[in-house]
Design a protein around this motif. Sequence first.
Motif, PDB file in Angstrom:
ATOM      1  N   LYS A 639       0.868  -1.178   0.000  1.00 52.12           N
ATOM      2  CA  LYS A 639       0.000   0.000   0.000  1.00 52.12           C
ATOM      3  C   LYS A 639       0.909   1.234   0.000  1.00 52.12           C
ATOM      4  O   LYS A 639       1.652   1.443   0.958  1.00 52.12           O
ATOM      5  N   VAL A 640       0.819   2.016  -1.053  1.00 57.52           N
ATOM      6  CA  VAL A 640       1.655   3.200  -1.153  1.00 57.52           C
ATOM      7  C   VAL A 640       1.066   4.306  -0.280  1.00 57.52           C
ATOM      8  O   VAL A 640      -0.154   4.519  -0.281  1.00 57.52           O
ATOM      9  N   SER A 641       1.909   4.968   0.472  1.00 53.33           N
ATOM     10  CA  SER A 641       1.411   6.044   1.337  1.00 53.33           C
ATOM     11  C   SER A 641       2.075   7.363   0.951  1.00 53.33           C
ATOM     12  O   SER A 641       2.962   7.394   0.105  1.00 53.33           O
ATOM     13  N   ASP A 642       1.624   8.419   1.583  1.00 47.92           N
ATOM     14  CA  ASP A 642       2.216   9.758   1.421  1.00 47.92           C
ATOM     15  C   ASP A 642       1.990  10.381   0.052  1.00 47.92           C
ATOM     16  O   ASP A 642       2.649  11.354  -0.276  1.00 47.92           O
ATOM     17  N   PHE A 643       1.078   9.825  -0.748  1.00 47.87           N
ATOM     18  CA  PHE A 643       0.850  10.421  -2.054  1.00 47.87           C
ATOM     19  C   PHE A 643       0.051  11.702  -1.918  1.00 47.87           C
ATOM     20  O   PHE A 643      -0.737  11.855  -0.991  1.00 47.87           O
ATOM     21  N   GLY A 644       0.289  12.599  -2.849  1.00 46.85           N
ATOM     22  CA  GLY A 644      -0.469  13.852  -2.850  1.00 46.85           C
ATOM     23  C   GLY A 644       0.034  14.877  -1.855  1.00 46.85           C
ATOM     24  O   GLY A 644      -0.434  15.998  -1.825  1.00 46.85           O
TER      25      GLY A 644
END
Length: 848
Positions: A639-644
């Motif tokens: 799960k990719v986090s910190d996007f945006g």
Amino acid sequence: MINRPPKFLFLHLLLAFLLAAMAIGDVTPGSTLYASDTDQAWLSPTQTFSFGFIPLSPQSSPPSFLAAIYYSGGIPIWTAGAPVDSAGSLQFLSTGTLRLLNGSSSIVWDSNTGNLGVSSASLDDFGNLVLKNDTATVWSSFDNPVDTIVPSQNFTVGKVLRSGLYTFSLLSYGNITLTWNNSITYWNKGLNSSFNSENSSLNSPSLELQSIGTLSVFDETLPSVGAIMVYSDDYAEAGDMLRFLKLDNDGNLRIYSSQRGSGTLTDRWAAVEDQCRVYGYCGDMGICSYNDTGPICRCPSQNFEFIDPKDSRKGCKRKVETEDCPGNVTMLDLEHTLLLTYPPQSVFGGGSESEVFFIAVSACRLNCLSNAGGCEASTVLSDGTGQCYLKKPGYITGYSSPALPSTSHIKVCSPVLPNPLPSQLSGKSSGWRVHGWTLIVQGVAIVFGLISLEAGLWLWCFRNSPRFGGLSAQYALLEYASGAPVQFWYKDLQRATKGFKEKLGTGGFGSVYKGVLANGMVVAVKQLEGIEQGEKQFRMEVATISSTHHLNLVRLIGFCSEGRHRLLVYEFMKNGSLDQFLFITNNQTGKLLNWEQRFSIALGTAKAITYLHEECHDCIVHCDIKPENILLDENYTAKVSDFGLAKLIHAKEHRSLASIRGTRGYLAPEWLSNLPITSKSDIYSYGMVLLEIVGGFRNFEMSAETNMKKFSVWAYEEFEKGNVWGIVDRRLAGHQGVDMEQVMRAIQVSFWCIQEQPSLRPRMEKVVRMLEGIVEIDKPPSLLAVPEQSISGFNTYLSSDVSNFSHSHTLSGPAPTSSSSFQAASLSTPASEGNLERASSALLRSED
Ligand SMILES: *[C@@H]1O[C@H](CO)[C@@H](O)[C@H](O)[C@H]1NC(C)=O
Ligand SMILES: *[C@@H]1O[C@H](CO)[C@@H](O)[C@H](O)[C@H]1NC(C)=O
Ligand SMILES: *[C@@H]1O[C@H](CO)[C@@H](O)[C@H](O)[C@H]1NC(C)=O
Ligand SMILES: *[C@@H]1O[C@H](CO)[C@@H](O)[C@H](O)[C@H]1NC(C)=O
Ligand SMILES: *[C@@H]1O[C@H](CO)[C@@H](O)[C@H](O)[C@H]1NC(C)=O
Ligand SMILES: *[C@@H]1O[C@H](CO)[C@@H](O)[C@H](O)[C@H]1NC(C)=O
Ligand SMILES: *[C@@H]1O[C@H](CO)[C@@H](O)[C@H](O)[C@H]1NC(C)=O
Ligand SMILES: *[C@@H]1O[C@H](CO)[C@@H](O)[C@H](O)[C@H]1NC(C)=O
Ligand SMILES: *[C@@H]1O[C@H](CO)[C@@H](O)[C@H](O)[C@H]1NC(C)=O
Ligand SMILES: *[C@@H]1O[C@H](CO)[C@@H](O)[C@H](O)[C@H]1NC(C)=O
Ligand SMILES: *[C@@H]1O[C@H](CO)[C@@H](O)[C@H](O)[C@H]1NC(C)=O
Ligand SMILES: CC(=O)N[C@H]1CO[C@H](CO)[C@@H](O)[C@@H]1O
């Protein structure tokens, strides 16, 4: 729960011992216990348990008493019938029956053992009250449970624990259930997959609570030690105490422990973690929610009133019934509210109480409104099925929480009178209310004046306050994004994280803390630092982030924007971040990911980035892809986090180097030059991560194993030599199931991604197809197409924050551009490829 003052307790114990000592052992018919004399009791041999009267509560008036078997300290484990007044008595009649009488001599309870030859009664040290004839047990309290099970009590199929409308039972196939009004099962727990179907092979299961705190099912077909279903929190802890299982009157099943003689209880386990999910906790038309201390019951709106103002759990009723306002019926909209729907209601064709559809919220509402007599309310479950339930007239009970994605609608007579907003119930406004209330007594005329004055004042006071603005902005946001994020108050998050106590990590944007929301949901709370944006822009970005939904993206649950505080609330990932699995020492084998897991993480991450770049509504360039930002759930799904978030930081028109938070080793070279940052920069970072997933080595690390070269450079050399196995994490050597074709694909893809020249890097969507083996992969060009001292060298020297970059004297190659001239195109609108290539080749030329 009985809570008597200790002084009283001591006296009680002393007197009980002195006066009733003679009642130890068998009691013969003809004895009587009186409620007025609570010191009288029948005792078990070691006086662990007593049978007699205990006051229902110290201050109840008129005083009432329970005939109970109670543990040392006064904790009841079995009660007869109902409370009686102080003239009540418990008679062991000569016919052999045990009878509880109220003061008026009315029979409240009877053991129904008259004329069965009962000759004695006794209480044993397990707390079992037994009525015996000369040879056998005729009646026992263990066989006639009320709401409690104690250790060594055998609970079999057909028995029930009861508390109000709630029942607990053991089913013939080994499941244990909690049921409301014998119809709705709101909690159902089975053994394991091999036993939980109705076809399971159990013969006659029985349930027992072990004194160490486990609840187990026994059956001939199970191992003789039984199958453990529940562990209490204090399982196996030593101490002179009693653990017992009790169905409380709030419909929850709990394991409690009580120290001998203490008279106090500690709850050690609860079946339904989220109390508001207990069916009917707030009664018909009642809505459960949480305040600072626990669950509370409210009515859906001011179109309703409490049935019993003194007991909010009794439920609500409409002030005007819908039958009395034909043609004027409308729907009350309840955001973040779920009308509880359990089997059989939630099963297709099951119950008659509701109908199930797969339609959108607005259609769900409309369907109910137009269904004149047949529908009273509608609700969309928050279980991810997107199902709409139309509730037929009958018992309806709800749960409201900012964290619930459900929306419900209930028919009312117009006009709709919504409940006041939460902020109106606290802070300044409550002060105003109290003020208003004292004045009401002085005269009706003044009151009317004051109320309008108050309303005016309130509006005036809050006209410009951030809270008021916050609320309206929140609702604007709700309309803006369908998967609307929830707004939290700072103090709620402070409480959820216990004052930001348990830190999960620190990222480029701030620290992350573990928290538990009021409804029991575990979350990760990120405290953003260095946000330069205004409130409105922050909310817009939050809306964008929360409108991205992908299996491989961490879900944003909510946010907080209050004063200078900016926080984001994410779902919690059990297994933490990828770096903790990749870069570990040899002996932590438990954390070693096998090849299959690695490949699925690589693919999942690629899919997430594809989604961010190409598929979601507002394209997002991540800007900080690295193993620390790839989280793993319990199934090791990436799960990719910190996007945006990069957008939040780069608010200023002129972005300065100091504001870049990318991480060394993963930053594309164009970050350091005067080139626009595009999605291709993410591809570079992804390529580095992919190589690390294969190799288990930081790409910028140099060691003897890599000939003192950067891992990525060394890996390419080995690849050229045809030594692909040499690149693969050596901890995987000897592991079965390393798919060499996948390894080969992954390595080649990574070399394509980390090309210096952005235009050479593939798009993310192509990366996915290459990894999956759908498209052929050409041999990647050398990484050293550009001379060694070119921009590629910089990565090595970058510290974790590029802001140090301009102060570094160890650099070779072109000097960094000054901060003010670092102007990249907006991250949300990537520069066109053409421009980028021109710029990039211009740069390369200038270096040659
Ligand atoms: C016992 O009698 C009292 C009044 O004397 C009454 O309030 C109470 O409800 C009675 N209890 C039962 C269980 O009948
Ligand atoms: C005692 O009770 C048991 C079970 O109710 C019965 O089978 C037995 O005959 C009784 N014995 C006497 C002596 O009454
Ligand atoms: C519980 O009682 C049932 C029926 O009386 C019996 O078959 C079973 O063996 C008992 N279980 C235990 C653990 O004593
Ligand atoms: C409980 O069920 C019975 C019949 O099954 C019904 O008559 C009664 O109204 C129900 N109770 C409530 C509170 O709905
Ligand atoms: C028994 O409980 C399990 C949950 O532990 C549930 O999945 C299963 O459906 C239940 N079985 C029945 C027949 O209700
Ligand atoms: C139970 O057995 C019946 C008949 O053998 C079968 O139709 C049904 O599908 C089985 N149920 C489960 C849950 O296995
Ligand atoms: C289910 O539980 C039983 C009893 O504890 C155990 O023997 C069995 O291995 C379990 N089955 C699975 C699939 O976990
Ligand atoms: C929460 O609600 C309970 C029950 O209504 C009340 O006793 C308690 O004071 C409330 N707590 C707060 C902090 O409002
Ligand atoms: C419906 O309600 C409105 C306002 O609440 C009222 O003015 C109107 O007369 C009502 N109509 C009927 C048919 O009752
Ligand atoms: C694991 O490795 C570390 C460092 O290599 C060492 O300090 C530690 O003692 C090792 N632990 C075990 C259990 O071998
Ligand atoms: C993990 O996998 C199991 C079994 O497939 C599934 O029941 C569970 O919901 C999954 N967990 C998550 C967080 O996706
Ligand atoms: C290292 C670690 O925490 N691993 C856990 C990952 O999640 C699975 C499933 O919850 C656990 O069994 C592991 O212990």
